[in-house]
Design a protein around this motif. Structure first.
Motif, PDB file in Angstrom:
ATOM      1  N   UNK B 217       0.572  -1.009   0.292  1.00 41.62           N
ATOM      2  CA  UNK B 217      -0.097  -0.260   0.524  1.00 41.62           C
ATOM      3  C   UNK B 217       0.649   1.116   0.156  1.00 41.62           C
ATOM      4  N   UNK B 220       0.448   5.554   2.111  1.00 35.88           N
ATOM      5  CA  UNK B 220       0.943   6.632   2.895  1.00 35.88           C
ATOM      6  C   UNK B 220       1.628   7.558   2.387  1.00 35.88           C
ATOM      7  N   UNK B 223       0.122  10.302   0.987  1.00 30.93           N
ATOM      8  CA  UNK B 223      -0.119  11.212   1.233  1.00 30.93           C
ATOM      9  C   UNK B 223       1.226  11.872   2.103  1.00 30.93           C
ATOM     10  N   UNK B 224       1.872  11.546   2.177  1.00 31.82           N
ATOM     11  CA  UNK B 224       3.452  12.564   2.510  1.00 31.82           C
ATOM     12  C   UNK B 224       3.429  13.504   1.179  1.00 31.82           C
ATOM     13  N   UNK B 227       0.776  16.133   1.658  1.00 33.72           N
ATOM     14  CA  UNK B 227       1.156  16.802   2.566  1.00 33.72           C
ATOM     15  C   UNK B 227       2.471  17.685   2.786  1.00 33.72           C
ATOM     16  N   UNK B 251      -5.583   9.204  -7.649  1.00 35.33           N
ATOM     17  CA  UNK B 251      -7.047   8.995  -6.488  1.00 35.33           C
ATOM     18  C   UNK B 251      -7.005  10.276  -5.405  1.00 35.33           C
ATOM     19  N   UNK B 252      -6.139  10.255  -4.721  1.00 38.17           N
ATOM     20  CA  UNK B 252      -6.059  11.587  -3.508  1.00 38.17           C
ATOM     21  C   UNK B 252      -5.331  12.728  -4.301  1.00 38.17           C
TER      22      UNK B 252
ATOM     23  N   UNK D   3      -4.526  14.958   9.075  1.00 38.61           N
ATOM     24  CA  UNK D   3      -3.801  13.320   8.095  1.00 38.61           C
ATOM     25  C   UNK D   3      -3.675  11.967   9.342  1.00 38.61           C
ATOM     26  N   UNK D   6      -7.170  10.562   8.457  1.00 30.25           N
ATOM     27  CA  UNK D   6      -7.020  10.187   7.977  1.00 30.25           C
ATOM     28  C   UNK D   6      -6.081   9.083   7.006  1.00 30.25           C
ATOM     29  N   UNK D   7      -4.784   8.881   7.696  1.00 28.60           N
ATOM     30  CA  UNK D   7      -4.251   7.233   7.655  1.00 28.60           C
ATOM     31  C   UNK D   7      -5.078   6.747   8.130  1.00 28.60           C
ATOM     32  N   UNK D  10      -7.362   4.897   6.177  1.00 27.29           N
ATOM     33  CA  UNK D  10      -6.473   4.274   5.341  1.00 27.29           C
ATOM     34  C   UNK D  10      -5.883   2.201   6.073  1.00 27.29           C
ATOM     35  N   UNK D 137     -14.753  12.049  -0.205  1.00 28.15           N
ATOM     36  CA  UNK D 137     -14.454  12.613   0.195  1.00 28.15           C
ATOM     37  C   UNK D 137     -15.602  13.470   1.680  1.00 28.15           C
ATOM     38  N   UNK D 140     -11.791  17.950   4.051  1.00 37.04           N
ATOM     39  CA  UNK D 140     -11.108  16.978   3.522  1.00 37.04           C
ATOM     40  C   UNK D 140     -10.208  16.128   3.671  1.00 37.04           C
ATOM     41  N   UNK D 142     -10.044  12.578   2.471  1.00 35.02           N
ATOM     42  CA  UNK D 142     -10.952  11.431   1.319  1.00 35.02           C
ATOM     43  C   UNK D 142     -10.495   9.667   1.817  1.00 35.02           C
ATOM     44  N   UNK D 144     -10.878   6.048   0.394  1.00 36.84           N
ATOM     45  CA  UNK D 144     -10.323   4.954  -1.031  1.00 36.84           C
ATOM     46  C   UNK D 144     -11.883   4.066  -0.741  1.00 36.84           C
ATOM     47  N   UNK D 258      -0.135   2.563   7.849  1.00 36.84           N
ATOM     48  CA  UNK D 258      -0.279   3.710   6.992  1.00 36.84           C
ATOM     49  C   UNK D 258      -0.002   5.284   8.234  1.00 36.84           C
ATOM     50  N   UNK D 262       4.145   8.990   8.044  1.00 40.88           N
ATOM     51  CA  UNK D 262       3.914  10.165   8.627  1.00 40.88           C
ATOM     52  C   UNK D 262       5.568  10.228   9.823  1.00 40.88           C
TER      53      UNK D 262
END
Lengths: 335, 410, 241, 295
Positions: B217, B220, B223-224, B227, B251-252, D3, D6-7, D10, D137, D140, D142, D144, D258, D262
């Motif tokens: 996947x 992540x 996403x990074x 941002x 998609x994002x 986020x 969101x993560x 996901x 959505x 803000x 998202x 899948x 996920x 970050x």
């Protein structure tokens, strides 16, 4: 001729043949294949101390190959230490890691143990792939280390020809077989077998099963790491995906199980069968039908397991005993 | 199942061919040993290289073989490395000692090419490397290693040169860049180059992210990127992760001003099919593109496409071209002796013939064995009425006529 | 001198009281029997004594040393050996191999271990089985192998857990003779047994366990006369066995 | 901080798909007490079946379950019947025949490379399917859509298996066999048939996992290997044989995978997953929902 001498004779003949083989096999190709065969026989025999005698199924021995390979390579590349010395440093280091892995995992049984060792080995590989420098030591992450083929000679553990490698690995194999033989007849050997088969009974007979297994693990990981150094010096390039790959761990276990784990001859027999299957099927089908060689490999694994689930060592030993019995009228020592 | 029966037929045929092959071949053949990843994780690229080389060898042999050697035919032997160094070495040994090959080629994976180059050097057998790009391969002081493709420091250099040119041409200021790459020999090499170049170019690096190319996947990571919000995203990816990244970014709705990829997975024929319109406006650096402005290029590509069903890509062209470089060297060497072939290779100055479908005008090796003219082009993936295609945009002289690159991404 | 002192031992499994406040002394050179119906807690008590798991409370003293924290292998090395109710031979190996495992407790030398093992096998009249595969033995021989292995560790105290269950009457007699012989050579024996005829013939003292508690203790004669024992347990079994 | 949420979402969605893949493994382990090393390859086979079904008929990806589930069930059933049953028969007294690991690994090699021979090494996916690229959505954030479908499918599959085991006669026979194979066979249950059924079920579940992946993932011969190790980790984490554990274990791995990147690189997250897994193994070897481990 006494029966015991007669029984030992084939061993002597075998040893002579092995030492004389390079005289007959002049092709470096076949010598190369033989070297890898012996290397795997060595690795499997080392594995067998834990996986065979102690009755568990470790599936992460590639980690020790990698530790051995990296230790001696880093020492020789960055500090000019002869790989021969690095080999033993790697062995000790690997032994330490083996014990650390063993401490928690030997409490587990069966499937858990197998999966935990896989996770350990993969974890170590991923670590190596993430680390470029460990203090002053250059690990070089996923890019691995290359050994420039500049200095040849015994001191540097590097040779232009195959023969020296052949003899080194042959001696290593002979030594580890002798060691295994000695251990199988020693207190430790008996304790490992007992602890592997019936841990509770073994404990009541004065055996600290976890200690025995740890001792075996320490030896096994030490010996496996030595082969790592050989591997590095033989291929002159190591990176985590090659020397620490799960494929190596699996192949070692396969060879042991096909040959017959827990016996001394098993790993050698397994290597004698599986290595050529893997090499020659790749050579003959690798180009025309990609992947077919691995299919053949898979089929052989399944067939042996279906028809000789205890490995080939059992029927072959029977055959051998019968043949020896015919020859010298000795029924052989029961096992 | 139909395919099963086919499989059996193939197997039987293969067995017969193998049995026959050893006996049937006459003395006047030049044996080339080719080590490629034909199974395992890199099987896809291995196959592309193999097919391109098959076609080249077929052409050379059909055209009368090596005339200086009395029409000797080139015989290509393939071996599967499974992307594993030790298997590659074993096969190199076998090729040299048992098959007595006159020359080695391959091995695609840099990790396999390193140790194989050492084997070749030891035996004094020329090793013609079409595409392993790690700088190191030709920087070992070896005499028998020759590389067709540009090395990775050239790739990264050109990616940044391209970026500078685009900034000027479109009057767009690029301030921030992000690096996302597979955590391997190749990706790490590129990232190192990028970091230096970004510093020199005065770009701010807002993200430096290696990822395991076995990741299941990548959202992540996407996403990074989102941002970090870079102006330009640099990518180095293998095929599966290139596809996954591109689709996930769509998609994002991650849309930097430009995405600059590094060939490899982004140049894999599967990539275009598996990303569809999501790959639109992506820039990619490659050795070659189908719309290259060279005579014969489209004919060669058409032939290839007819044979195998997909377009030639940069890597396969390098593989294809390598065979003509070899044939040329053999003509001049007038001998099958490896030393003579090596010397002829070193003296290569190829400016004509089918090999000249490449984007540059000559193939010559420098003292290290690196093809010094090897040049790269940037392409943009776009749909200008005929579906998604790869359109050459840089250097400007090579740009497809009447195409105006889309920069920054709308 | 007391070889074993069990003092107010309790063993609970969750809410289940397997052994409740059990005390017993075993004197040197004695054969002490432990009887009681199925599930009375006999094997649990054995396991506590052998160090398989610790008592929930109370203490056990072996040869003057408290055994808290000692594991089965520690106790074995101090001279305590046991057999298992469900035999656990190393099935793939020979009888000799099995016994040698035990013998290695007292020596690291293979030849010495082999000598000791053969000695034990002789004593138990099973030397002719030395090379048989342990997994192929009859149930009686397996029980004897279990004892042989324990004996090879040269224990001072031997815990026997139903070594006569499943044996034919002649085999039981043989076993009684063997155990008596062991005692005569100076060993102390603590034995769990179901077969009354055997335990009565064998024991110097007997303790009776019911629902985890000791309901009686005494010589075989005393036990045979004890009201509570007869009521709880002995009445129907005595003659039957 | 949005986020992170969101993560996490996901991670839970993707993790539930890992959990679904691991569910098949855990069903097989629960009954046969063996680890099926070919599990990833079975997932791969399931993906190819779904891929071709969707590509050739143009059906909705989830409609392919109608094809995938029976095909995979029969495939698994036969695999167990032909290859693994003989081992159980010849090693009756062994609780966890290690030879089965080897046999299933052989199956893994064979399946992966057969796929390579038949379909080639290309990466495939289906561009026009109603789920591809769809995102939900929420402000803000998202989410899948295909992963959301995967999440609900995972829950539904777990529920179906649970109900099957609890409420049907066959399910009770399966559970009895998993608890004590000898006692079960004394009760007149044909344990080998139960093994076949369990293996078929596990394989079918791998197929279901394949179906959930096809709308947004690539199909290629070695795709199973990517999920293999992950499944092993998940089943041990969740407790071998536990259905809820597989799902929860999957989600935990998914969330770490996920959210981790970050705060560090994705490659280090991979290392962290192993480290946490091993730490967990030391602290609670029986897994989250594992019965006291005596497997």
């Amino acid at each position: 001729m006494t029966p015991s001498l007669a029984r030992g004779l084939p061993l002597v003949v075998l040893a002579l043949v092995a030492f004389g083989l390079p005289l007959a096999v002049t092709s470096a190709t076949y010598l190369h294949i033989l070297i890898l065969l012996f290397l795997y026989a060595y690795l499997t025999t080392s594995w067998n101390l834990v996986g065979g005698f102690a009755g568990v199924l470790p599936l992460g021995h590639a980690a020790f190959v990698g530790i051995g390979a990296y230790t001696s390579t880093i020492l020789s590349l960055q500090y000019g230490v002869s790989p021969w010395i690095g080999m033993f440093v790697g062995g000790l280091l690997s032994s330490l890691v083996g014990v650390i892995i063993g401490l928690p995992t030997f409490k587990m049984r069966g499937a858990y143990f197998a999966l935990a060792t896989i996770a350990f080995a993969e974890g170590i590989r991923v670590m190596f792939e993430n680390i470029d420098y460990l203090g002053p030591l250059q690990i070089n992450g996923p890019r691995g280390l290359q050994i420039p083929p500049l200095k040849t000679g015994l001191v540097h553990f590097m040779f232009a020809d195959k023969e020296p490698y052949y003899y080194i690995i042959l001696v290593m194999l002979a030594a580890v077989l002798a060691l295994t033989w000695a251990i199988s007849r020693s207190k430790l050997g008996y304790y490992l077998v007992a602890g592997g088969e019936e841990p509770e009974a073994a404990q009541s007979l004065g055996i600290n099963v976890a200690h025995a297994k740890l001792a075996a693990m320490a030896m096994s990981s030490f010996l496996t790491a030595l082969a790592g150094t050989f591997w590095a010096q033989f291929t002159l390039y190591i990176h985590p995906k090659s020397v620490m790959s799960l494929d190596i761990s699996f192949e070692i276990a396969f060879i042991a199980l096909i040959g017959g784990r827990g016996s001394i001859a098993g790993p050698v027999l397994g290597a004698l069968l599986l290595r050529p299957v893997s090499d020659f099927s790749r050579i003959y089908f690798g180009d025309t039908l990609p992947g077919l060689h691995l299919i053949i490999f898979g089929v052989v694994l399944i067939l042996v397991m279906l028809y000789q689930p205890r490995g080939l060592q059992e029927p072959l030993t029977r055959l051998y005993r019968r043949a020896m019995g015919r020859l010298i009228g000795d029924r052989g020592a029961p096992g | 199942m139909q395919s099963n029966r086919q499989l059996i037929c193939i197997m039987i045929t293969a067995a017969l061919v193998i049995a026959g092959a050893h006996a049937a071949l006459a003395q006047t053949t030049i044996k080339v040993g080719n080590i490629l990843p034909l199974s395992g994780p890199s099987a896809s690229v291995g196959l592309q290289n193999k097919q391109a080389q098959d076609m080249a060898i077929q052409e050379i042999n059909d055209a009368g073989g090596i005339k200086a050697l009395g029409g000797a035919k080139i015989q290509m032997l393939y071996a599967d490395s499974e992307s594993k160094p030790e298997k590659g070495v074993a096969e190199a040994e076998r090729f040299i000692n048992t098959e007595k090959v006159n020359i080695l080629t391959g091995a695609w994976n840099s990790a396999v090419s390193y140790p194989v180059s050492a084997v070749a050097e030891r035996y004094g057998i020329p090793f013609l490397v079409p595409v392993s790009v790690a700088d190191k391969i030709t920087e070992q002081g070896f005499k028998y290693v020759f590389r067709i493709a540009a090395k990775d420091s050239w790739w990264t250099r050109d990616q940044f040169a391209f970026l500078k040119d685009m900034e000027k041409e479109f009057n767009t200021k690029i301030a921030t860049v992000a690096f996302v790459y597979e955590n391997g020999d190749w990706g790490k090499g590129f990232a190192e180059g990028w970091k230096k170049l970004a510093q020199q170019g005065g770009y701010k690096v807002v993200l430096d992210e290696p990822y395991p190319s076995t990741a299941t996947d990548l959202s992540p990571v996407v996403q990074k990127i989102k941002r970090a919000n870079p102006d330009v995203l640099f990518l180095t990816s293998n095929a599966a992760d290139a596809i996954l990244l591109t689709n996930t970014m769509a998609e994002y709705k991650v849309k930097p001003k430009a995405i600059i990829a590094s060939g490899g997975g982004h140049a894999d024929p599967s990539f275009m099919k598996a990303t569809g319109k999501n790959a639109r406006y992506l820039f990619d650096i490659v050795e070659w593109e189908t719309d290259v402005n060279k005579p014969g290029a489209d004919k060669t590509n058409e032939k290839f496409k007819k044979l195998y069903g997909y377009n030639l890509a940069g890597e396969s062209v390098d593989a294809y071209v390598a065979m003509y470089v070899l044939a040329d060297a053999l003509e001049r060497a007038k001998s099958t002796d490896p030393k003579a072939i090596r010397d002829a290779l070193a003296a290569t100055k190829l400016t004509t013939g089918p090999a000249m479908i490449v984007g540059y005008d000559a193939i010559e090796f420098d003292a290290s064995g690196q093809n010094k003219h090897a040049a790269l082009v940037m392409i943009q993936i776009n749909d200008i009425g005929k579906g998604m295609e790869r359109i050459t945009v840089w250097p400007k002289v090579s740009r497809r006529a009447n195409y105006k690159p889309v920069f920054p991404t709308p | 001198m007391k070889v074993l002192e069990i003092k107010k031992v309790r063993r609970y499994f969750g809410g289940i009281k397997a052994v409740e406040n059990f005390s017993l002394d075993v004197a040197e050179g004695a054969i002490v029997g432990l009887i009681g119906p199925n599930g009375a807690g006999k094997s649990t008590l054995f396991n506590c004594v052998a160090g398989v798991f610790p008592p929930t409370s109370g203490e056990i003293v072996f040869l003057g040393e408290r055994t808290a924290g000692l594991k089965p292998w520690d106790l074995c090395r101090r001279g305590l050996a046991r057999t298992f109710q469900i035999v656990k031979p190393f099935a793939a190996r020979s009888v000799l191999y099995n016994v040698m495992v035990g013998a290695f407790a007292g020596t690291a030398r293979r030849s010495e271990a082999e000598r000791r093992a053969l000695e034990v096998l002789q004593r138990l009249r099973m030397e002719h089985l030395s090379h048989a595969r342990a997994g192929n033995l009859t149930i009686a021989d397996r029980k004897r192998l279990e004892i042989a292995r324990a004996l090879a560790t040269r224990p001072k105290l031997l815990l026997l857990d139903e070594v006569m269950a499943g044996l034919r009457p002649t085999e039981v007699d043989e076993m009684v003779a063997i155990i008596k012989g062991l005692r005569d050579s100076g060993m102390t024996i603590f034995v769990i047994e179901h077969i009354m005829r055997a335990i009565m013939a064998l024991s110097d003292r007997i303790a009776v366990l019911q629902f985890g508690s000791k309901i009686a203790e005494g010589t075989p004669q005393e036990i045979a006369r004890d009201e509570r024992v007869i009521k709880a347990y002995l009445g129907e079994d005595y003659g039957a066995a | 901080m949005l986020f992170i949420i969101e993560d996490t979402i996901n991670g839970i969605l993707m993790g539930s798909i890992y959990g679904l893949a691991a569910l098949g493994l855990t069903v097989i382990f629960g009954v046969l007490k063996v680890i099926n090393f070919a599990h990833g390859s079975l997932l791969m086979v399931g993906m190819y079946v779904a891929y071709w079904a969707v590509l050739l008929t143009g059906m909705h990806p989830y409609l392919s379950l109608v094809v995938v589930v029976p095909v995979m069930f029969v495939f698994g059933y036969l695999l167990q019947d032909i290859l693994i049953k003989p081992i159980f028969k010849s090693e009756k007294e062994v609780r966890e025949p290690i030879t089965v690991i080897i046999v299933t690994t052989g199956v893994w090699y064979i399946l992966d490379n057969l796929a390579l021979l038949i379909f080639g090494p290309q990466y495939r996916n289906i561009q026009d399917n109603p789920l591809r690229g769809k995102m939900l959505e929420i402000g803000d954030m998202m989410v899948s859509v295909p992963k959301l479908w995967g999440f609900f499918t995972a829950l539904a599959t777990a529920l179906v298996i649970y109900l099957f085991l609890r409420k049907t006669r066959m399910g009770r026979a399966v559970r009895a066999t998993s608890l004590d194979r000898d006692a079960a066979s004394l009760q007149g249950i044909n344990q080998y048939r139960i093994y076949n059924i369990a293996f078929g079920m596990g394989t079918a579940v791998a197929g279901v996992a394949g179906v959930t992946l096809v709308p947004f993932y690539n199909v290629f011969p070695t795709v199973g290997v990517l999920f293999d190790i992950k499944c092993f980790i998940i089943v041990v984490l969740g407790g071998l044989g536990s259905i809820g554990g597989a799902l929860l274990g999957g989600m935990i791995i998914g969330v770490i995978e996920s959210v981790g990147p970050q705060f560090m690189t994705a490659t280090w997250t991979e290392a962290i997953v192993y480290a946490l897994f091993l730490a967990f193994l030391f602290l609670k070897p029986s897994g989250l929902f594992g019965v006291k481990y005596d497997w």
